[in-house]
Design a protein around this motif. Sequence first.
Motif, PDB file in Angstrom:
ATOM      1  N   ASP A   1      -1.365   0.047   4.819  1.00  0.00           N
ATOM      2  CA  ASP A   1      -1.049  -1.369   4.997  1.00  0.00           C
ATOM      3  C   ASP A   1      -1.457  -1.828   6.392  1.00  0.00           C
ATOM      4  OD1 ASP A   1       0.542  -2.252   2.526  1.00  0.00           O
ATOM      5  OD2 ASP A   1       1.526  -0.380   3.069  1.00  0.00           O
TER       6      ASP A   1
ATOM      7  N   GLU B   1      -5.137  -4.321   2.249  1.00  0.00           N
ATOM      8  CA  GLU B   1      -5.034  -2.872   2.067  1.00  0.00           C
ATOM      9  C   GLU B   1      -5.903  -2.357   0.922  1.00  0.00           C
ATOM     10  OE1 GLU B   1      -2.252  -4.355  -0.994  1.00  0.00           O
ATOM     11  OE2 GLU B   1      -2.744  -4.963   1.030  1.00  0.00           O
TER      12      GLU B   1
ATOM     13  N   GLY C   1       0.823  -1.210   0.000  1.00  0.00           N
ATOM     14  CA  GLY C   1       0.000   0.000   0.000  1.00  0.00           C
ATOM     15  C   GLY C   1       0.852   1.252   0.000  1.00  0.00           C
TER      16      GLY C   1
ATOM     17  N   ASP D   1      -9.642  -2.204   1.946  1.00  0.00           N
ATOM     18  CA  ASP D   1      -9.885  -0.991   2.734  1.00  0.00           C
ATOM     19  C   ASP D   1      -9.945   0.242   1.839  1.00  0.00           C
ATOM     20  OD1 ASP D   1      -9.840   0.584   5.363  1.00  0.00           O
ATOM     21  OD2 ASP D   1      -8.035   1.354   4.380  1.00  0.00           O
ATOM     22  N   TRP D   2      -9.004   0.368   0.913  1.00  0.00           N
ATOM     23  CA  TRP D   2      -8.935   1.581   0.093  1.00  0.00           C
ATOM     24  C   TRP D   2     -10.134   1.667  -0.854  1.00  0.00           C
ATOM     25  CZ3 TRP D   2      -7.819   3.551  -4.939  1.00  0.00           C
ATOM     26  CH2 TRP D   2      -7.409   4.892  -4.945  1.00  0.00           C
TER      27      TRP D   2
END
Length: 225
Positions: free
Chosen positions: A155, A162, A67, A165-166
């Motif tokens: 991260d 990651e 990430g 989540d993003w």
Amino acid sequence: MAGYGVVIPAFNAAATIGAALNSVLAQTVKAETIVVVDDGSTDDTAAVIDAMNLPVTVLRQENAGPGSATTKGFAALSTPFVATLDADDLWLADKIEKQLGYLDRHPATAGVFTHWRTFRGDRPDLPEAASVAGWSRTTMMIRQEVVPTVGPIIDPPGGRGEMIDWIARVREAGFVLAMLDDVLALRRIRPGSLSYGRDPERDRGYLQVARLAMQRRAQNKAGSR
């Protein structure tokens, strides 16, 4: 078509980075800029790239995770569109052309992903499974304005999750994402890669991602009262 740049985070990817880069160079619509971020590799990743003598910018950092490396690559690009690729994986030749075409036809869509298939070792000609929707770094193309709005790719513990989540944060920011039905990427499975098998230590990242998502939802709900 508008120009695009490519970001490839790489950690100890000497065995696969050449094939990944060749799949980028084989695109029917060529990239304006290709950035590889060497995330503190201890193998010959950098030497392999140098020996290929390609129009590639290599950035280096201490090992901080994919990430962090992807975020560093984002900062090096100014193209209207950004595509990302894991150093283990491959693009099919018309991936970028189809994604740019979709984004051109759908200006309200901020990013587009594709289906992919997995393969093992060095046999991309023998994909092992049915295609699945690839909500992943390897299949992603986004508009440049998404990056500063959403912020860095973080991260989690263990090094997995990651991108989940993003991508969730992209949606929470109000951006529209789309998924193409076409299989336009291949995901390599190899021992030692972050995606290889189940690992309780590495899988901690998924728990952290789920926890963060719940916290954001709770905060948003409280703020809307």
